[in-house]
Design a protein around this motif. Structure first.
Motif, PDB file in Angstrom:
ATOM      1  N   GLY A  20       0.809  -1.211   0.000  1.00  0.00           N
ATOM      2  CA  GLY A  20       0.000   0.000   0.000  1.00  0.00           C
ATOM      3  C   GLY A  20       0.843   1.262   0.000  1.00  0.00           C
ATOM      4  O   GLY A  20       0.361   2.345   0.314  1.00  0.00           O
ATOM      5  N   LEU A  21       2.104   1.126  -0.362  1.00  0.00           N
ATOM      6  CA  LEU A  21       3.031   2.254  -0.388  1.00  0.00           C
ATOM      7  C   LEU A  21       3.149   2.739  -1.824  1.00  0.00           C
ATOM      8  O   LEU A  21       3.618   2.003  -2.695  1.00  0.00           O
ATOM      9  CB  LEU A  21       4.402   1.814   0.143  1.00  0.00           C
ATOM     10  CG  LEU A  21       5.463   2.889   0.315  1.00  0.00           C
ATOM     11  CD1 LEU A  21       5.039   3.883   1.395  1.00  0.00           C
ATOM     12  CD2 LEU A  21       6.787   2.251   0.694  1.00  0.00           C
ATOM     13  N   VAL A  22       2.702   3.945  -2.071  1.00  0.00           N
ATOM     14  CA  VAL A  22       2.730   4.493  -3.423  1.00  0.00           C
ATOM     15  C   VAL A  22       4.109   5.086  -3.674  1.00  0.00           C
ATOM     16  O   VAL A  22       4.519   6.044  -3.021  1.00  0.00           O
ATOM     17  CB  VAL A  22       1.638   5.564  -3.609  1.00  0.00           C
ATOM     18  CG1 VAL A  22       1.694   6.148  -5.005  1.00  0.00           C
ATOM     19  CG2 VAL A  22       0.264   4.964  -3.328  1.00  0.00           C
ATOM     20  N   ILE A  23       4.833   4.457  -4.600  1.00  0.00           N
ATOM     21  CA  ILE A  23       6.162   4.938  -4.989  1.00  0.00           C
ATOM     22  C   ILE A  23       6.221   5.017  -6.503  1.00  0.00           C
ATOM     23  O   ILE A  23       5.375   4.464  -7.202  1.00  0.00           O
ATOM     24  CB  ILE A  23       7.293   4.016  -4.474  1.00  0.00           C
ATOM     25  CG1 ILE A  23       7.183   2.613  -5.078  1.00  0.00           C
ATOM     26  CG2 ILE A  23       7.309   3.977  -2.952  1.00  0.00           C
ATOM     27  CD1 ILE A  23       8.410   1.748  -4.848  1.00  0.00           C
ATOM     28  N   ASP A  24       7.236   5.716  -6.988  1.00  0.00           N
ATOM     29  CA  ASP A  24       7.491   5.725  -8.424  1.00  0.00           C
ATOM     30  C   ASP A  24       8.941   5.295  -8.653  1.00  0.00           C
ATOM     31  O   ASP A  24       9.654   4.981  -7.704  1.00  0.00           O
ATOM     32  CB  ASP A  24       7.180   7.095  -9.047  1.00  0.00           C
ATOM     33  CG  ASP A  24       8.000   8.227  -8.440  1.00  0.00           C
ATOM     34  OD1 ASP A  24       9.136   7.987  -7.967  1.00  0.00           O
ATOM     35  OD2 ASP A  24       7.514   9.370  -8.438  1.00  0.00           O
ATOM     36  N   ARG A  25       9.345   5.291  -9.901  1.00  0.00           N
ATOM     37  CA  ARG A  25      10.695   4.805 -10.216  1.00  0.00           C
ATOM     38  C   ARG A  25      11.779   5.655  -9.565  1.00  0.00           C
ATOM     39  O   ARG A  25      12.845   5.151  -9.232  1.00  0.00           O
ATOM     40  CB  ARG A  25      10.882   4.722 -11.717  1.00  0.00           C
ATOM     41  CG  ARG A  25      10.038   3.588 -12.301  1.00  0.00           C
ATOM     42  CD  ARG A  25      10.254   3.436 -13.743  1.00  0.00           C
ATOM     43  NE  ARG A  25      11.587   2.872 -13.929  1.00  0.00           N
ATOM     44  CZ  ARG A  25      12.002   2.295 -15.022  1.00  0.00           C
ATOM     45  NH1 ARG A  25      11.192   2.190 -16.041  1.00  0.00           N
ATOM     46  NH2 ARG A  25      13.219   1.822 -15.118  1.00  0.00           N
TER      47      ARG A  25
END
Length: 79
Positions: A20-25
Motif C-alpha cells: 500500500g506504499l505508493v512509490i514511483d521509479r
C-alpha cells in the motif's frame, strides 16, 4: 511457477499492491530514509512478497544492509 517480478516496474507495482506504499521509479533509487511512509515493518512484508513472487530466497542479512529499494530489488532478482 514463472516469477512475477521481472522488471523494476513490476517491483514498483508489487510495493504498491502488497504494501500500500505508493512509490514511483524515482523513489526506488532514493535512500530508504527518504521514501515517504517507509519503515522497517514494511521490509518484512516486502521480503515475504518478493520471495513468493520471484520463487527465490532473498538474503535477509544483505537486505538489512540495503539502503534503497533499488538494492532490495537487485537482491531479489539476482541482478
Amino acid at each position: 511457477m514463472e516469477p512475477q517480478v521481472k522488471t523494476i516496474d513490476d517491483f514498483v507495482a508489487l510495493v504498491g499492491d502488497e504494501l500500500g506504499l505508493v512509490i514511483d521509479r524515482e523513489d526506488v533509487g532514493r535512500h530508504l530514509d527518504e521514501v515517504a511512509g517507509w519503515d522497517s515493518v514494511l521490509l518484512l512484508g516486502l521480503l515475504t512478497a518478493l520471495e513468493r513472487e520471484t520463487g527465490r530466497r532473498v538474503p535477509f542479512a544483505d537486505v538489512l544492509e540495503a539502503t534503497s529499494l533499488e538494492r532490495i530489488y537487485a537482491l531479489a532478482v539476482g541482478a
